[in-house]
Design an enzyme around this catalytic site. Structure first.
Site, PDB file in Angstrom:
ATOM      1  N   ASP A  12       0.729  -1.130   0.165  1.00 23.46           N
ATOM      2  CA  ASP A  12       0.013   0.211   0.269  1.00 23.46           C
ATOM      3  C   ASP A  12       1.005   1.233   0.020  1.00 23.46           C
ATOM      4  O   ASP A  12       0.430   2.262   0.650  1.00 23.46           O
ATOM      5  CB  ASP A  12      -0.786  -0.011   1.337  1.00 23.46           C
ATOM      6  CG  ASP A  12      -1.809  -1.389   1.372  1.00 23.46           C
ATOM      7  OD1 ASP A  12      -1.992  -1.834   0.105  1.00 23.46           O
ATOM      8  OD2 ASP A  12      -1.876  -1.931   2.311  1.00 23.46           O
ATOM      9  N   HIS A  40      -4.817  -1.899  -5.523  1.00 20.66           N
ATOM     10  CA  HIS A  40      -4.220  -0.716  -6.109  1.00 20.66           C
ATOM     11  C   HIS A  40      -5.090   0.420  -6.650  1.00 20.66           C
ATOM     12  O   HIS A  40      -5.841   0.260  -7.168  1.00 20.66           O
ATOM     13  CB  HIS A  40      -3.360  -1.351  -7.379  1.00 20.66           C
ATOM     14  CG  HIS A  40      -2.313  -2.363  -7.064  1.00 20.66           C
ATOM     15  ND1 HIS A  40      -1.673  -2.818  -7.955  1.00 20.66           N
ATOM     16  CD2 HIS A  40      -1.936  -2.694  -5.614  1.00 20.66           C
ATOM     17  CE1 HIS A  40      -0.799  -3.552  -7.157  1.00 20.66           C
ATOM     18  NE2 HIS A  40      -0.885  -3.415  -5.800  1.00 20.66           N
TER      19      HIS A  40
HETATM   20  P1  2SA Z   1      -3.002 -12.892   1.747  1.00 22.04           P
HETATM   21  O1  2SA Z   1      -4.532 -12.628   1.874  1.00 22.04           O
HETATM   22  O2  2SA Z   1      -2.924 -14.225   2.226  1.00 22.04           O
HETATM   23  O3  2SA Z   1      -2.340 -12.262   0.719  1.00 22.04           O
HETATM   24  O4  2SA Z   1      -2.698 -12.177   3.197  1.00 22.04           O
HETATM   25  C1  2SA Z   1      -1.305 -12.629   3.902  1.00 22.04           C
HETATM   26  C2  2SA Z   1      -0.618 -11.039   4.247  1.00 22.04           C
HETATM   27  O5  2SA Z   1      -0.449 -10.167   3.161  1.00 22.04           O
HETATM   28  C3  2SA Z   1      -1.065  -9.042   3.548  1.00 22.04           C
HETATM   29  N1  2SA Z   1      -1.850  -8.463   2.456  1.00 22.04           N
HETATM   30  C4  2SA Z   1      -1.739  -6.986   2.156  1.00 22.04           C
HETATM   31  N2  2SA Z   1      -0.982  -6.088   2.916  1.00 22.04           N
HETATM   32  C5  2SA Z   1      -1.309  -4.689   2.475  1.00 22.04           C
HETATM   33  N3  2SA Z   1      -2.390  -4.506   1.294  1.00 22.04           N
HETATM   34  C6  2SA Z   1      -2.883  -5.505   0.722  1.00 22.04           C
HETATM   35  N4  2SA Z   1      -3.821  -5.348  -0.132  1.00 22.04           N
HETATM   36  C7  2SA Z   1      -5.035  -4.562   0.595  1.00 22.04           C
HETATM   37  C8  2SA Z   1      -4.861  -3.137   0.317  1.00 22.04           C
HETATM   38  C9  2SA Z   1      -5.386  -5.222   1.755  1.00 22.04           C
HETATM   39  C10 2SA Z   1      -6.674  -4.998   2.457  1.00 22.04           C
HETATM   40  O6  2SA Z   1      -4.401  -2.793  -0.811  1.00 22.04           O
HETATM   41  O7  2SA Z   1      -5.088  -2.273   1.184  1.00 22.04           O
HETATM   42  O8  2SA Z   1      -7.669  -4.398   1.947  1.00 22.04           O
HETATM   43  O9  2SA Z   1      -6.955  -5.405   3.559  1.00 22.04           O
HETATM   44  C11 2SA Z   1      -2.498  -6.813   0.986  1.00 22.04           C
HETATM   45  N5  2SA Z   1      -2.940  -8.061   0.670  1.00 22.04           N
HETATM   46  C12 2SA Z   1      -2.434  -9.185   1.274  1.00 22.04           C
HETATM   47  C13 2SA Z   1      -2.315  -9.446   4.522  1.00 22.04           C
HETATM   48  O10 2SA Z   1      -2.661  -8.278   5.340  1.00 22.04           O
HETATM   49  C14 2SA Z   1      -1.734 -10.460   5.460  1.00 22.04           C
HETATM   50  O11 2SA Z   1      -0.855  -9.895   6.338  1.00 22.04           O
HETATM   51  P1  GDP Z   2      -0.985   0.019  -3.467  1.00 20.50           P
HETATM   52  O1  GDP Z   2      -1.516  -1.141  -3.085  1.00 20.50           O
HETATM   53  O2  GDP Z   2       0.641   0.143  -3.310  1.00 20.50           O
HETATM   54  O3  GDP Z   2      -1.241   0.526  -5.195  1.00 20.50           O
HETATM   55  O4  GDP Z   2      -1.428   1.294  -2.749  1.00 20.50           O
HETATM   56  P2  GDP Z   2      -2.945   1.532  -2.203  1.00 20.50           P
HETATM   57  O5  GDP Z   2      -3.795   1.935  -3.291  1.00 20.50           O
HETATM   58  O6  GDP Z   2      -3.363   0.300  -1.580  1.00 20.50           O
HETATM   59  O7  GDP Z   2      -2.763   2.767  -0.833  1.00 20.50           O
HETATM   60  C1  GDP Z   2      -2.359   3.856  -1.189  1.00 20.50           C
HETATM   61  C2  GDP Z   2      -3.220   4.853  -1.053  1.00 20.50           C
HETATM   62  O8  GDP Z   2      -2.600   6.075  -0.804  1.00 20.50           O
HETATM   63  C3  GDP Z   2      -4.187   5.029  -2.070  1.00 20.50           C
HETATM   64  O9  GDP Z   2      -5.499   5.606  -1.358  1.00 20.50           O
HETATM   65  C4  GDP Z   2      -3.828   6.187  -2.988  1.00 20.50           C
HETATM   66  O10 GDP Z   2      -4.689   6.948  -3.623  1.00 20.50           O
HETATM   67  C5  GDP Z   2      -3.207   7.134  -1.954  1.00 20.50           C
HETATM   68  N1  GDP Z   2      -1.814   7.852  -2.485  1.00 20.50           N
HETATM   69  C6  GDP Z   2      -0.990   7.318  -3.303  1.00 20.50           C
HETATM   70  N2  GDP Z   2       0.154   8.440  -3.302  1.00 20.50           N
HETATM   71  C7  GDP Z   2      -0.349   9.142  -2.526  1.00 20.50           C
HETATM   72  C8  GDP Z   2       0.341  10.365  -2.153  1.00 20.50           C
HETATM   73  O11 GDP Z   2       1.248  10.674  -2.539  1.00 20.50           O
HETATM   74  N3  GDP Z   2      -0.181  11.210  -1.124  1.00 20.50           N
HETATM   75  C9  GDP Z   2      -1.540  10.722  -0.689  1.00 20.50           C
HETATM   76  N4  GDP Z   2      -2.104  11.609   0.278  1.00 20.50           N
HETATM   77  N5  GDP Z   2      -2.422   9.930  -0.985  1.00 20.50           N
HETATM   78  C10 GDP Z   2      -1.774   9.068  -1.846  1.00 20.50           C
HETATM   79 MG    MG Z   3      -2.874  -1.645  -1.834  1.00 21.27          MG
END
Ligand code: 2SA
Ligand code: GDP
Ligand code: MG
Length: 426
Positions: A12, A40
């Site tokens: 993220d 994403h």
């Molecule tokens: P999994 O479902 O088996 O892949 O989970 C295992 C660990 O990997 C982490 N994981 C993530 N961490 C951050 N962002 C992810 N994507 C979503 C987002 C997460 C969400 O973009 O916000 O919505 O909760 C993602 N996907 C997997 C997960 O939290 C476990 O720690």
């Molecule tokens: P990814 O999984 O790496 O693509 O990231 P996510 O989309 O899960 O989370 C990143 C969050 O931060 C999203 O809500 C984006 O719209 C936001 N974001 C990305 N770049 C920036 C930034 O430079 N500033 C702020 N304030 N938000 C950002």
């Molecule tokens: Mg993400």
């Protein structure tokens, strides 16, 4: 040649946004690992897209997109995601392809993901997965009992019967392991018969697909999902996802040779977040953490879970740089730090009084490490309106340059807001 965007922390970081920006100059955008656990986000004007399994390159009308061999595909979710972006006016079926070698995620993988988590939670050891069946699918892949896209869409004689036999065998083995969970096997079969016809037009042999693109000098961008600290080998095991989220996953997930990889862009959030359980040495369970969570709107894109927040951790980032070999960095969400009077950065870990050489593999050690911080001055200025690097306040530039020097990798872009235009070039 292929360029790669990778998450450098626990995910993220804002990979989707960088991928979208780069795709303006890209012919083929490919996902190489993970599945619809990823989230994403891309913000274009008033429209917000959340990509999970589909590549973020779809937003760019000139970009062809591939769901690569290393990705795990839940076919109903594939279509749901496609329909959701179509509802936002993005029609892209003719430039979306799926590898025939990608493994299939079935509903029973998702169910058993939940059952496994429940088992683990009895000893307080749940991973905090997204529940999307990612771990169970990579497990059946590794145990050689999984089903791949080609098994589903094949029109060879007897192929459907073979699919049914394998599907039943796999399902039975899961019931044997997890008990008699609720699952209408026959209804699923009927559903998959229809999905096979729906999916077939998207399916390609991704190996010649990528090789032809490379041979024709197409510009290729690989979109990493999750991040280095969630890598099955290099992350905080077992609190990881089940794929190689590191640079190696690009070669194994797409079948491209390493010498075809050119730039490796590391995406680094200006602080650290983690969603799910597991070690997080610079986590701030205090008002700083709450400030980052609120100002950064740190909620999971897939599950809506609150993300844990803390200071930037250079021990993590140095380790991440060792493994992935970033050629340049995108620091994101700098604007989220705008109102902090001072900013801390974790610079080393001590264990039993000794400085650790690198990020430790042993969770028992990690649990006890003491993080040493440097404190840098904040800038107390709104950076979200800055359009060029030179417009940033000096303290913000110092912060960026401190990261750059510490890692020995140049910072190429700085994010100061979620929108496409909120990206400064250094
Ligand atoms: P999994 O479902 O088996 O892949 O989970 C295992 C660990 O990997 C982490 N994981 C993530 N961490 C951050 N962002 C992810 N994507 C979503 C987002 C997460 C969400 O973009 O916000 O919505 O909760 C993602 N996907 C997997 C997960 O939290 C476990 O720690
Ligand atoms: P990814 O999984 O790496 O693509 O990231 P996510 O989309 O899960 O989370 C990143 C969050 O931060 C999203 O809500 C984006 O719209 C936001 N974001 C990305 N770049 C920036 C930034 O430079 N500033 C702020 N304030 N938000 C950002
Ligand atoms: Mg993400």
């Amino acid at each position: 040649m292929a360029d790669v965007v990778l998450g450098s922390q626990w995910g993220d970081e804002g990979k989707g946004k960088l991928v979208d920006i780069l795709c303006d100059q890209i012919d083929v955008c490919a996902r190489c690992q993970g599945g619809n656990n990823a989230g994403h986000t891309i913000v274009v004007g008033d429209v917000k897209y959340d990509f999970h399994m589909l590549p973020s390159g779809l937003v760019n009308p000139n970009c062809i997109n591939l769901v690569g061999s290393g990705v795990v595909v839940h076919v109903p979710s594939f279509f749901k995601e496609l329909e959701a972006i179509e509802e936002k006016g993005l029609f892209c079926r003719d430039r979306l392809f799926v590898s025939s070698r990608a493994h299939l995620v079935f509903d029973f993988h998702q169910i058993t993901d939940g059952l496994k988590e429940r088992e683990l939670s009895t000893s307080n050891k749940a991973i905090g997965t997204t529940g999307k069946g990612i771990g169970p699918t990579y497990s059946t892949k590794a145990s050689r009992s999984g089903l791949r896209v080609h098994h589903l869409v094949s029109q060879e004689e007897g192929a459907w019967d073979e699919f049914v036999t394998k599907f039943r065998r796999l399902f039975n083995s899961r019931q044997k392991r997890y008990g008699d969970f609720d699952y209408d096997f026959d209804a699923e079969l009927v559903k998959y018969k229809g999905l096979a016809d729906d999916l077939r037009p998207f399916v390609v042999d991704a190996i010649p697909f990528m090789h032809k693109a490379l041979a024709a000098n197409k510009r290729i961008l690989v979109e990493g999902a999750n991040a280095l600290m969630l890598d099955i080998d290099f992350g905080t095991y077992p609190y990881v996802t089940s794929s190689n989220t590191s640079i190696g996953g690009v070669c194994t997930g797409l079948g491209i040779p390493p010498q075809k990889i050119r730039n490796i862009y590391g995406v680094v959030k200006a602080y650290t977040t983690r969603v799910g359980a597991g070690p997080f040495p610079t986590e701030q369970l205090n008002e700083v953490g709450e400030h980052l969570q609120t100002v950064g709107a740190e909620f999971g894109v897939t599950t809506g879970r609150k993300r844990r927040c803390g200071w930037l951790d250079l021990v993590v980032l140095k380790y991440s740089t060792f493994v992935n070999g970033y050629t340049s960095l995108n620091i994101t969400k700098l604007d989220v730090l705008d109102k902090l009077p001072e900013i801390k950065v974790g610079i080393q870990y001590r264990h039993n009084g000794k400085v650790l050489e690198s990020f430790p593999e042993d969770l028992n050690v990690l649990e006890k490490v003491e993080v040493e911080y440097v404190t840098l001055p904040g800038w107390n200025t709104d950076t979200s309106k800055c359009k060029t690097y030179s417009e940033l306040p000096q303290e913000a530039k110092d912060y960026i340059e401190y990261i750059e020097k510490s890692l020995g990798v140049k910072v190429e872009w700085i994010g100061v807001g979620p929108g496409r235009t909120s990206m400064l070039t250094k």
